[in-house]
Scaffold this motif. Sequence first.
Motif, mmCIF file in Angstrom:
data_model
loop_
_atom_site.group_PDB
_atom_site.id
_atom_site.type_symbol
_atom_site.label_atom_id
_atom_site.label_comp_id
_atom_site.label_asym_id
_atom_site.label_seq_id
_atom_site.Cartn_x
_atom_site.Cartn_y
_atom_site.Cartn_z
ATOM 1 N N UNK A 169 0.809 -1.233 0.000
ATOM 2 C CA UNK A 169 0.000 0.000 0.000
ATOM 3 C C UNK A 169 0.837 1.276 0.000
ATOM 4 N N UNK A 170 0.363 2.258 -0.737
ATOM 5 C CA UNK A 170 1.031 3.561 -0.822
ATOM 6 C C UNK A 170 0.604 4.502 0.294
ATOM 7 N N UNK A 171 -0.623 4.290 0.736
ATOM 8 C CA UNK A 171 -1.189 5.151 1.782
ATOM 9 C C UNK A 171 -1.796 4.238 2.846
ATOM 10 N N UNK A 172 -1.485 4.510 4.106
ATOM 11 C CA UNK A 172 -2.056 3.719 5.207
ATOM 12 C C UNK A 172 -2.766 4.672 6.168
ATOM 13 N N UNK B 28 5.785 5.283 1.756
ATOM 14 C CA UNK B 28 4.338 5.393 1.987
ATOM 15 C C UNK B 28 4.025 6.595 2.881
ATOM 16 N N UNK B 29 2.811 7.095 2.722
ATOM 17 C CA UNK B 29 2.316 8.171 3.597
ATOM 18 C C UNK B 29 1.276 7.573 4.547
ATOM 19 N N UNK B 30 1.415 7.916 5.811
ATOM 20 C CA UNK B 30 0.523 7.413 6.858
ATOM 21 C C UNK B 30 -0.334 8.561 7.371
ATOM 22 N N UNK B 31 -1.616 8.289 7.563
ATOM 23 C CA UNK B 31 -2.467 9.280 8.211
ATOM 24 C C UNK B 31 -3.363 8.568 9.221
ATOM 25 N N UNK B 32 -4.261 9.310 9.840
ATOM 26 C CA UNK B 32 -5.089 8.711 10.887
ATOM 27 C C UNK B 32 -6.374 9.506 11.051
ATOM 28 N N UNK B 33 -7.181 9.122 12.033
ATOM 29 C CA UNK B 33 -8.449 9.809 12.287
ATOM 30 C C UNK B 33 -8.564 10.206 13.766
ATOM 31 N N UNK B 34 -7.456 10.159 14.489
ATOM 32 C CA UNK B 34 -7.480 10.320 15.945
ATOM 33 C C UNK B 34 -7.989 11.702 16.357
ATOM 34 N N UNK B 35 -8.844 11.724 17.386
ATOM 35 C CA UNK B 35 -9.502 12.950 17.819
ATOM 36 C C UNK B 35 -8.648 13.888 18.661
ATOM 37 N N UNK C 117 9.298 6.870 5.897
ATOM 38 C CA UNK C 117 7.833 6.971 5.940
ATOM 39 C C UNK C 117 7.482 8.378 6.404
ATOM 40 N N UNK C 118 6.273 8.843 6.053
ATOM 41 C CA UNK C 118 5.837 10.153 6.558
ATOM 42 C C UNK C 118 4.449 10.027 7.138
ATOM 43 N N UNK C 119 4.310 10.508 8.372
ATOM 44 C CA UNK C 119 2.995 10.498 9.029
ATOM 45 C C UNK C 119 2.444 11.915 9.088
ATOM 46 N N UNK C 120 1.262 12.120 8.531
ATOM 47 C CA UNK C 120 0.595 13.418 8.586
ATOM 48 C C UNK C 120 -0.769 13.224 9.274
ATOM 49 N N UNK D 148 6.653 17.552 8.454
ATOM 50 C CA UNK D 148 5.857 17.189 7.278
ATOM 51 C C UNK D 148 6.268 17.956 6.031
ATOM 52 N N UNK D 149 6.121 17.289 4.893
ATOM 53 C CA UNK D 149 6.419 17.911 3.603
ATOM 54 C C UNK D 149 5.143 18.524 3.023
ATOM 55 N N UNK D 150 5.306 19.562 2.212
ATOM 56 C CA UNK D 150 4.123 20.158 1.567
ATOM 57 C C UNK D 150 3.335 19.120 0.755
ATOM 58 N N UNK D 151 4.022 18.163 0.157
ATOM 59 C CA UNK D 151 3.351 17.151 -0.668
ATOM 60 C C UNK D 151 2.423 16.275 0.173
ATOM 61 N N UNK D 152 2.924 15.833 1.335
ATOM 62 C CA UNK D 152 2.096 14.975 2.184
ATOM 63 C C UNK D 152 0.912 15.748 2.753
ATOM 64 N N UNK D 153 1.131 17.019 3.091
ATOM 65 C CA UNK D 153 0.029 17.856 3.595
ATOM 66 C C UNK D 153 -1.057 17.961 2.531
ATOM 67 N N UNK D 154 -0.627 18.195 1.294
ATOM 68 C CA UNK D 154 -1.590 18.336 0.187
ATOM 69 C C UNK D 154 -2.307 17.006 -0.075
ATOM 70 N N UNK D 155 -1.565 15.915 -0.037
ATOM 71 C CA UNK D 155 -2.166 14.583 -0.226
ATOM 72 C C UNK D 155 -3.239 14.332 0.834
ATOM 73 N N UNK D 156 -2.916 14.686 2.061
ATOM 74 C CA UNK D 156 -3.839 14.456 3.175
ATOM 75 C C UNK D 156 -5.102 15.304 3.001
#
Lengths: 291, 291
Positions: A66-69, A93-100, A117-120, A154-162
């Motif tokens: 997976x490219x995005x997790x 891969x770029x990692x994101x989440x839904x944590x409150x 890896x990058x986590x945004x 964080x990179x501008x690219x990952x922020x935009x992807x998110x």
Amino acid sequence: MKLSKDKKILIAGLGLMGGSYAEALTACGFEVGAVARRQETIDYALKQGIIKHGTSVIDPEYIGQFDIVIFAMYPHAFVEWIENNQQYIKSGAVISDVTGVKCSIIYKIQAMLRPDLEYIGAHPMAGRECSGVENARMEIFKGANYIVTPTDRNTPEAIELCKDLGRVMGFRMIAELTPEKHDEMIGFLSQLAHCIAVSLMVCKDSHHLVDYTGDSFRDLTRIAKINDEMWSELFLLNRDVLVEQMDLFSEKFALMRDSIANGDRETIRQMMRLSTERRKYFDVKQEDDES
Amino acid sequence: MKLSKDKKILIAGLGLMGGSYAEALTACGFEVGAVARRQETIDYALKQGIIKHGTSVIDPEYIGQFDIVIFAMYPHAFVEWIENNQQYIKSGAVISDVTGVKCSIIYKIQAMLRPDLEYIGAHPMAGRECSGVENARMEIFKGANYIVTPTDRNTPEAIELCKDLGRVMGFRMIAELTPEKHDEMIGFLSQLAHCIAVSLMVCKDSHHLVDYTGDSFRDLTRIAKINDEMWSELFLLNRDVLVEQMDLFSEKFALMRDSIANGDRETIRQMMRLSTERRKYFDVKQEDDES
């Protein structure tokens, strides 16, 4: 990395929010996979067509494609998963989440994450008064806010992807806040409100008053039906900020109480006039949204 | 006295509630008159056809023709009116009111009232977030509660008459409570809720957070837009009872705050489980009502 239909997306944790993400992203045409604790969850999601494939075991080969997790599990489970399994995630891969809550999670994850890896962080401000993949519905994102919480790692690219993820899933507003500003906002607008609702609901056995209950008590206690496992964890992860918001409220509530006890009508009226004035902004905004 | 169409009804005070009473009772076929402070109010009500006649001056002959007099003015104005003008009321007339607190008004009025008059208290639990006869609408009674609060000075006939008034105006539930039980109920369900909403709204300048506001904060502060003149008077007229309710809430809110500060997750969860359990009764009731 740019968000494009050839990106394969893994949803890790398939409850109400993970399931709703899976449904929305599948509907957009992405190839969506999932990992969940129970095989029945995967089977249900496959049957509903909201994922293309999935597994309830830790399968390095599966995870590695997976490219995005996107992590949609309890915060402590998210941290544990990264500790135990991050070595299987595809490089780049770029990692994101839904944590409150954000500060207590983001800095911990970013500090231990592999450098390739990058986590945004992201917080979809949506939900329902129920849980589980059976209740997942991508419609909950319509009209809701989606907050991205970048740090200086964080990179501008990952922020935009998110942000693009939020856009394609149909959120009303895509916003960017620091983790600190996010946690203060959520501590005040959401967590404090839930603390108030729960305290009001437990302070007196009001069962015999049901017949007399008008809208005001019902409005104030609607959110007193609450998932205690999830919310207690989120409260404690935002402990200092939340206690600060609670103290702000307590101070004014005590002022109101003492003004009533002392018959200080002018202070009561001043508070009421200020609250009336301030509440108007929230009406105007809502009317704007509806138009 | 029984409620019948030949009874002439005077509404004393023609604001939102008095105007709505006038509209409802006129629609039922009663001859409804009114006294108001301003002639424009009377003129407006005549033009709308919600009263048959009215006056903005104290006219003994006019007042003396009514069998039923309903006071829909500020509590202190109601008391003053009785002090100054009760001698003009027709012998044998029944007096009622719409005041939102009972003990502090009822015993005072009953103690000074002429022995040939009878005052029976009532509280129509209806309203709108606005005031004035221009906003009067009898539809506000639909689905609302109407509480009659007799004392040992009241006759069964007057209690029944007062309930019949609520019935013909279209209230959903007609209930009977002692003034003491009424004030405790209203102190908890309504006044405490308003104290909380106002305190939450004034404890922080949240204008910059409007964009992020979801339903929970909006629900909790909807009633923070409040008529400060009316509500401060009602709070102070129910002072001891309200302060008692506020202290019950503060105690639980402090327990929640300290449990969060101390990381006592089990206490937080216990409170949440109890609030979830208790809130369910209010849902069930509402669903019943809607079906």
